[in-house]
Design an enzyme around this catalytic site. Structure first.
Site, mmCIF file in Angstrom:
data_model
loop_
_atom_site.group_PDB
_atom_site.id
_atom_site.type_symbol
_atom_site.label_atom_id
_atom_site.label_comp_id
_atom_site.label_asym_id
_atom_site.label_seq_id
_atom_site.Cartn_x
_atom_site.Cartn_y
_atom_site.Cartn_z
ATOM 1 N N PRO A 170 169.036 29.970 77.072
ATOM 2 C CA PRO A 170 169.808 29.456 78.208
ATOM 3 C C PRO A 170 170.361 30.577 79.077
ATOM 4 O O PRO A 170 170.699 31.652 78.595
ATOM 5 C CB PRO A 170 170.943 28.688 77.538
ATOM 6 C CG PRO A 170 170.380 28.281 76.220
ATOM 7 C CD PRO A 170 169.509 29.431 75.796
ATOM 8 N N CYS A 171 170.462 30.284 80.365
ATOM 9 C CA CYS A 171 170.783 31.350 81.309
ATOM 10 C C CYS A 171 171.557 30.858 82.520
ATOM 11 O O CYS A 171 171.217 31.219 83.636
ATOM 12 C CB CYS A 171 169.492 31.986 81.786
ATOM 13 S SG CYS A 171 168.272 30.740 82.314
ATOM 14 N N PRO A 172 172.579 30.041 82.368
ATOM 15 C CA PRO A 172 173.266 29.504 83.544
ATOM 16 C C PRO A 172 173.877 30.563 84.430
ATOM 17 O O PRO A 172 173.894 30.456 85.644
ATOM 18 C CB PRO A 172 174.350 28.592 82.946
ATOM 19 C CG PRO A 172 174.549 29.113 81.563
ATOM 20 C CD PRO A 172 173.196 29.583 81.110
#
Length: 432
Positions: A170-172
């Site tokens: 994940p990489c918000p």
């Protein structure tokens, strides 16, 4: 979780909150450390994280049930989602075994693919993801023997033996489409990817992320992440690629970190991963020997009269702040993980710019791309099923959004195949 960027590798981040908002400004200050120092700090951090995990006998028994095949390259998939990266890897492994033409022909038909897919040199035995509907979709499309671990990776104590580990962590905070908060704790789930690597020590790993991580901290964040992964025992190379260069009808830039185990592969076989040459290019380039980019017309033209369900409703001012409609002869905008943000279908008149950051629709043919259409654009085959959760308490748009999210989060299948094909070919020729 403590921000690892302040404690390890070659970078120290100093924060300067000027507007007291959630978007803190920062500057990078280089603090060079040797590889062994990085590894020591990383191991200490991982031990700290592991101390927070409550050992669960049921989880340990679950890991023991993961099917391991001695005649295959066994795969552990982290942050597996609906399975785009996994399917592309499997297809690359099949291509290495039976030839690209035969593999691609079978891929278009569910029954034919089912007959051949066991021949792939890759065997995915374990996946981990918390997205319920994505796990349901994965189960619909992959063999029953795959053990799906629907649990927060930060609470998983043990990972199975594998020769290949893949995942799009994940990489918000890295995304250019969202907040670029360097201290967003969700960004540091990659530490648990590294923890899994240190446990299993697979021969290769492939990690995918958004383009934004390359420029955050003037490139120092990516540098640190590469160093952290390398400290687990790998030679790591980052590659920025555009999906359209590999036959995907979409302009989508992503970063792939390719890890090659130093002792098991690099030193033993003198192997170095090389990014495959693009197979597609602009059709206007008269001197190119590559295939022309795949257009929206080629990808979804036959669905125009029967597109299936699509997200309906009003459009926000943010949505209308820029062009959202490509022509039939172009490639799609990046497919995002949201039904509301889905690009416009190419039919009808183009959007018109009224003033800066304000666009308007023209004519009557204006709608978002459907679930079937974005799946095609992400190069999932038509037989691939996506779960909407079957929750009648949620609106139709809500259920559709579950599918848009899965598809938008996925790695385009044909891009995954292209990126992993060199590894598949090497493994087939030298190991299996």
């Amino acid at each position: 979780m403590e921000n690892l960027l302040t404690t390890s590798s070659s970078i120290k981040i100093q924060y300067k909150n000027e507007d007291k908002s959630s978007r803190g400004k920062f500057k990078a200050e280089i603090r060079e450390l040797k590889t062994e120092e990085i590894k020591k700090i990383l191991i200490e951090k991982i031990k700290e994280e592991e101390s927070l995990i409550i050992e669960n006998s049921a989880d340990l028994e679950f890991i023991k049930t993961v099917k391991y095949k001695k005649d295959k390259f066994n795969v552990a998939s982290l942050f597996s989602g609906a399975g785009g990266l996994d399917l592309g890897l499997e297809l690359a492994g099949l291509s290495a075994e039976v030839g690209d033409e035969k593999a691609m022909q079978a891929f278009q038909n569910k029954r034919e693919f089912a007959k051949l897919r066991s021949k792939s040199i890759f065997h995915t035995g374990y996946t981990n993801d918390m997205f319920i509907e994505a796990n349901q979709s994965y189960k619909k499309n992959f063999p029953d023997f795959v053990k799906q671990h629907q649990k927060d990776i930060r609470k998983v104590a043990h990972f199975p033996k594998s020769e290949m580990m893949v995942g799009g962590f994940p990489c918000p905070g890295f995304s250019e489409a969202g907040p670029r908060l360097i201290d967003d704790p969700r960004n540091f789930l990659y530490i648990h990817f590294i923890r899994a690597l240190m446990q299993a020590q697979p021969e290769f790993f492939v990690a995918e992320n958004v383009k934004g991580m390359m420029t955050l901290g003037k490139g120092e964040v990516l540098k640190q992440i590469v160093e952290d992964f390398a400290s687990a025992g790998y030679t790591v190379t980052p590659h920025l690629v555009n999906s359209r260069d590999y036959g995907v009808p979409q302009s989508r830039e992503r970063v792939f970190l390719i890890g090659v185990h130093k002792e098991k592969i690099e030193q033993k076989y003198n192997y170095h991963y090389n990014l495959p040459e693009p197979t597609h290019a602009n059709s206007n380039d008269l001197f190119s020997d590559k295939l022309p980019f795949v257009t929206l017309k080629e990808a979804i033209g036959d669905l125009e009269k029967n597109p299936g369900p699509y997200f309906e409703g009003s459009y926000s001012t943010i949505y209308m702040s820029r062009n959202r409609k490509k022509s039939w002869g172009a490639q799609s905008f990046t497919i995002q993980a949201s039904g509301r943000q889905a690009p416009q279908h190419p039919a009808g008149m183009p959007m018109k710019c009224i003033e800066k950051n304000k666009w308007e629709f023209q004519g009557k043919k204006n709608r978002r791309l459907s679930v079937r259409e974005i799946a095609r654009i992400q190069t999932f085959p038509d037989w691939y099923e996506f779960s909407d959760g079957e929750n009648e308490k949620i609106s139709e748009n809500g259920r559709l959004d579950k599918m848009y999210k899965q598809i938008g989060n996925a790695v385009p299948v044909l891009l995954a195949k292209a990126i992993t094909q060199p590894i598949a070919d090497f493994v087939k020729e030298n190991i299996l």
